[in-house]
Scaffold this motif. Structure first.
Motif, PDB file in Angstrom:
ATOM      1  N   PHE A 131       0.791  14.871  -4.027  1.00 57.35           N
ATOM      2  CA  PHE A 131       0.411  14.204  -2.780  1.00 57.35           C
ATOM      3  C   PHE A 131       1.677  14.019  -1.940  1.00 57.35           C
ATOM      4  CE2 PHE A 131      -2.846  12.906  -5.799  1.00 57.35           C
ATOM      5  CZ  PHE A 131      -4.015  13.045  -5.074  1.00 57.35           C
ATOM      6  N   PRO A 132       2.217  15.092  -1.365  1.00 61.48           N
ATOM      7  CA  PRO A 132       3.515  15.007  -0.693  1.00 61.48           C
ATOM      8  C   PRO A 132       3.504  14.314   0.669  1.00 61.48           C
ATOM      9  CG  PRO A 132       2.640  17.226  -0.518  1.00 61.48           C
ATOM     10  CD  PRO A 132       1.704  16.462  -1.407  1.00 61.48           C
ATOM     11  N   ASP A 133       2.324  14.147   1.274  1.00 63.99           N
ATOM     12  CA  ASP A 133       2.249  13.568   2.614  1.00 63.99           C
ATOM     13  C   ASP A 133       2.105  12.045   2.543  1.00 63.99           C
ATOM     14  OD1 ASP A 133       1.724  12.813   5.239  1.00 63.99           O
ATOM     15  OD2 ASP A 133       0.406  14.513   5.624  1.00 63.99           O
ATOM     16  N   GLU A 134       3.148  11.348   2.928  1.00 68.25           N
ATOM     17  CA  GLU A 134       3.149   9.879   2.860  1.00 68.25           C
ATOM     18  C   GLU A 134       2.031   9.268   3.708  1.00 68.25           C
ATOM     19  OE1 GLU A 134       6.223   6.109   3.383  1.00 68.25           O
ATOM     20  OE2 GLU A 134       6.822   8.089   4.103  1.00 68.25           O
ATOM     21  N   LYS A 135       1.730   9.865   4.844  1.00 65.62           N
ATOM     22  CA  LYS A 135       0.684   9.318   5.722  1.00 65.62           C
ATOM     23  C   LYS A 135      -0.680   9.349   5.036  1.00 65.62           C
ATOM     24  CE  LYS A 135       3.079  10.459   9.971  1.00 65.62           C
ATOM     25  NZ  LYS A 135       3.158  11.345  11.115  1.00 65.62           N
ATOM     26  N   ILE A 136      -0.943  10.397   4.284  1.00 63.11           N
ATOM     27  CA  ILE A 136      -2.213  10.493   3.564  1.00 63.11           C
ATOM     28  C   ILE A 136      -2.272   9.418   2.483  1.00 63.11           C
ATOM     29  CG2 ILE A 136      -3.548  11.944   1.966  1.00 63.11           C
ATOM     30  CD1 ILE A 136      -2.726  14.339   3.726  1.00 63.11           C
ATOM     31  N   ILE A 137      -1.171   9.222   1.789  1.00 59.96           N
ATOM     32  CA  ILE A 137      -1.128   8.191   0.749  1.00 59.96           C
ATOM     33  C   ILE A 137      -1.316   6.807   1.367  1.00 59.96           C
ATOM     34  CG2 ILE A 137       0.320   7.086  -1.020  1.00 59.96           C
ATOM     35  CD1 ILE A 137      -0.881   9.829  -1.758  1.00 59.96           C
ATOM     36  N   LEU A 138      -0.683   6.569   2.502  1.00 60.98           N
ATOM     37  CA  LEU A 138      -0.860   5.276   3.182  1.00 60.98           C
ATOM     38  C   LEU A 138      -2.324   5.022   3.508  1.00 60.98           C
ATOM     39  CD1 LEU A 138       2.218   5.218   5.574  1.00 60.98           C
ATOM     40  CD2 LEU A 138       1.664   3.501   3.831  1.00 60.98           C
ATOM     41  N   SER A 139      -3.018   6.060   3.915  1.00 57.62           N
ATOM     42  CA  SER A 139      -4.441   5.934   4.224  1.00 57.62           C
ATOM     43  C   SER A 139      -5.274   5.745   2.952  1.00 57.62           C
ATOM     44  CB  SER A 139      -4.910   7.177   4.989  1.00 57.62           C
ATOM     45  OG  SER A 139      -6.291   7.144   5.175  1.00 57.62           O
ATOM     46  N   LEU A 140      -5.021   6.569   1.960  1.00 61.32           N
ATOM     47  CA  LEU A 140      -5.807   6.508   0.732  1.00 61.32           C
ATOM     48  C   LEU A 140      -5.586   5.215  -0.053  1.00 61.32           C
ATOM     49  CD1 LEU A 140      -5.576  10.148  -0.684  1.00 61.32           C
ATOM     50  CD2 LEU A 140      -7.600   8.998   0.241  1.00 61.32           C
ATOM     51  N   CYS A 141      -4.359   4.703  -0.039  1.00 65.48           N
ATOM     52  CA  CYS A 141      -4.081   3.537  -0.878  1.00 65.48           C
ATOM     53  C   CYS A 141      -4.737   2.263  -0.348  1.00 65.48           C
ATOM     54  CB  CYS A 141      -2.594   3.355  -1.124  1.00 65.48           C
ATOM     55  SG  CYS A 141      -1.650   2.767   0.266  1.00 65.48           S
ATOM     56  N   LEU A 142      -5.341   2.338   0.820  1.00 68.00           N
ATOM     57  CA  LEU A 142      -6.143   1.211   1.295  1.00 68.00           C
ATOM     58  C   LEU A 142      -7.448   1.120   0.499  1.00 68.00           C
ATOM     59  CD1 LEU A 142      -5.699   1.657   5.148  1.00 68.00           C
ATOM     60  CD2 LEU A 142      -4.580  -0.033   3.676  1.00 68.00           C
ATOM     61  N   HIS A 143      -7.832   2.225  -0.147  1.00 67.68           N
ATOM     62  CA  HIS A 143      -9.108   2.294  -0.851  1.00 67.68           C
ATOM     63  C   HIS A 143      -8.967   2.631  -2.333  1.00 67.68           C
ATOM     64  CE1 HIS A 143     -10.907   2.258   3.124  1.00 67.68           C
ATOM     65  NE2 HIS A 143     -10.028   3.172   3.460  1.00 67.68           N
ATOM     66  N   LEU A 144      -7.892   3.320  -2.710  1.00 70.08           N
ATOM     67  CA  LEU A 144      -7.699   3.762  -4.085  1.00 70.08           C
ATOM     68  C   LEU A 144      -6.570   2.985  -4.733  1.00 70.08           C
ATOM     69  CD1 LEU A 144      -9.191   6.201  -2.701  1.00 70.08           C
ATOM     70  CD2 LEU A 144      -7.992   7.653  -4.312  1.00 70.08           C
ATOM     71  N   LYS A 145      -6.746   2.684  -6.011  1.00 70.01           N
ATOM     72  CA  LYS A 145      -5.709   2.014  -6.784  1.00 70.01           C
ATOM     73  C   LYS A 145      -4.865   3.063  -7.500  1.00 70.01           C
ATOM     74  CE  LYS A 145      -8.641  -1.979  -7.608  1.00 70.01           C
ATOM     75  NZ  LYS A 145      -9.340  -2.767  -8.604  1.00 70.01           N
ATOM     76  N   TRP A 146      -3.790   2.614  -8.107  1.00 68.48           N
ATOM     77  CA  TRP A 146      -2.915   3.508  -8.855  1.00 68.48           C
ATOM     78  C   TRP A 146      -3.702   4.233  -9.946  1.00 68.48           C
ATOM     79  CZ3 TRP A 146       0.966   6.506  -8.866  1.00 68.48           C
ATOM     80  CH2 TRP A 146       1.608   6.896 -10.033  1.00 68.48           C
ATOM     81  N   THR A 147      -4.625   3.535 -10.601  1.00 64.13           N
ATOM     82  CA  THR A 147      -5.404   4.172 -11.670  1.00 64.13           C
ATOM     83  C   THR A 147      -6.255   5.322 -11.141  1.00 64.13           C
ATOM     84  OG1 THR A 147      -7.101   2.449 -11.434  1.00 64.13           O
ATOM     85  CG2 THR A 147      -5.446   2.147 -13.180  1.00 64.13           C
ATOM     86  N   HIS A 148      -6.732   5.227  -9.892  1.00 67.40           N
ATOM     87  CA  HIS A 148      -7.450   6.346  -9.274  1.00 67.40           C
ATOM     88  C   HIS A 148      -6.528   7.559  -9.163  1.00 67.40           C
ATOM     89  CE1 HIS A 148     -10.011   3.051  -7.526  1.00 67.40           C
ATOM     90  NE2 HIS A 148     -10.959   3.906  -7.883  1.00 67.40           N
TER      91      HIS A 148
END
Length: 190
Positions: free
Chosen positions: A121-138
């Motif tokens: 997951f190299p794109d930080e912006k995508i991670i910023l968006s996803l981590c609003l809904h997904l936890k580390w375990t996801h």
């Protein structure tokens, strides 16, 4: 107390007085009317619970971003995508030092996952968006998926459907991606 701090404290007190007045706790004449204690209890309980939920979401988001940044730092600034043997040794040495200072939460497996996480997951912006809904375990469950398109599919479905990690794992094990792909192909053929 500094002048700025004193000024902020006065402003906070004024805001609190205004909030109390607006909630009907204190009237214009400073007399305290009958307060519905059950409603007051419910209001304060709601404030506490929503604040706790926001705090937990922020901790989760911050933790995911910490792991991504650890992986980014390892991959780009230290390893520079070097050969595997060197990388494994760097991760082992790093995790040993981190465990001494921060405990078991930064063991070899976690540090390796951080590195893998940033690679997949190299794109930080995508991670910023996803981590609003997904936890580390996801994200850990998604790391086991080799296909980028499958990973993105499951991440997006997890975000949209608000799957728990257990639900996500069941969907991956149940080959939901393959099932949806077959349905899509059948719809296109018709």
């Amino acid at each position: 107390m500094s002048a700025r701090r004193h000024n902020l404290l006065q402003q906070l007190q004024l805001c609190l007085r205004a909030d109390i007045f607006n909630m009907g706790i204190i009237g214009m004449d400073k007399a305290v009317p009958n307060v519905d204690e059950n409603k007051l209890y419910d209001d304060i309980s709601y404030l506490i619970e929503t604040t706790q939920q926001r705090t937990l979401r922020e901790i989760t988001r911050t933790g995911v971003m910490l792991y991504w940044h650890i992986g980014h730092r390892i991959n780009h600034h230290i390893l520079n995508f070097s050969r595997a043997e060197y990388g494994a040794q760097v991760i082992k040495n790093l995790s040993d030092k981190l465990q001494l200072k921060y405990g078991q939460g930064f063991g070899h497996r976690v540090i390796h996952r951080c590195s893998q996480f940033e690679k997949l997951f190299p794109d930080e912006k995508i991670i910023l968006s996803l981590c609003l809904h997904l936890k580390w375990t996801h994200f850990v469950a998604l790391l086991n998926i080799e296909s980028k398109i499958k990973r993105e599919f499951y991440a997006e479905m997890c975000r949209i459907e608000r799957w728990s990690t257990r639900d996500l794992t069941k969907k991956i094990d149940g080959m939901l991606f393959a099932f949806k792909a077959i349905l899509l192909i059948n719809c296109i053929d018709e």
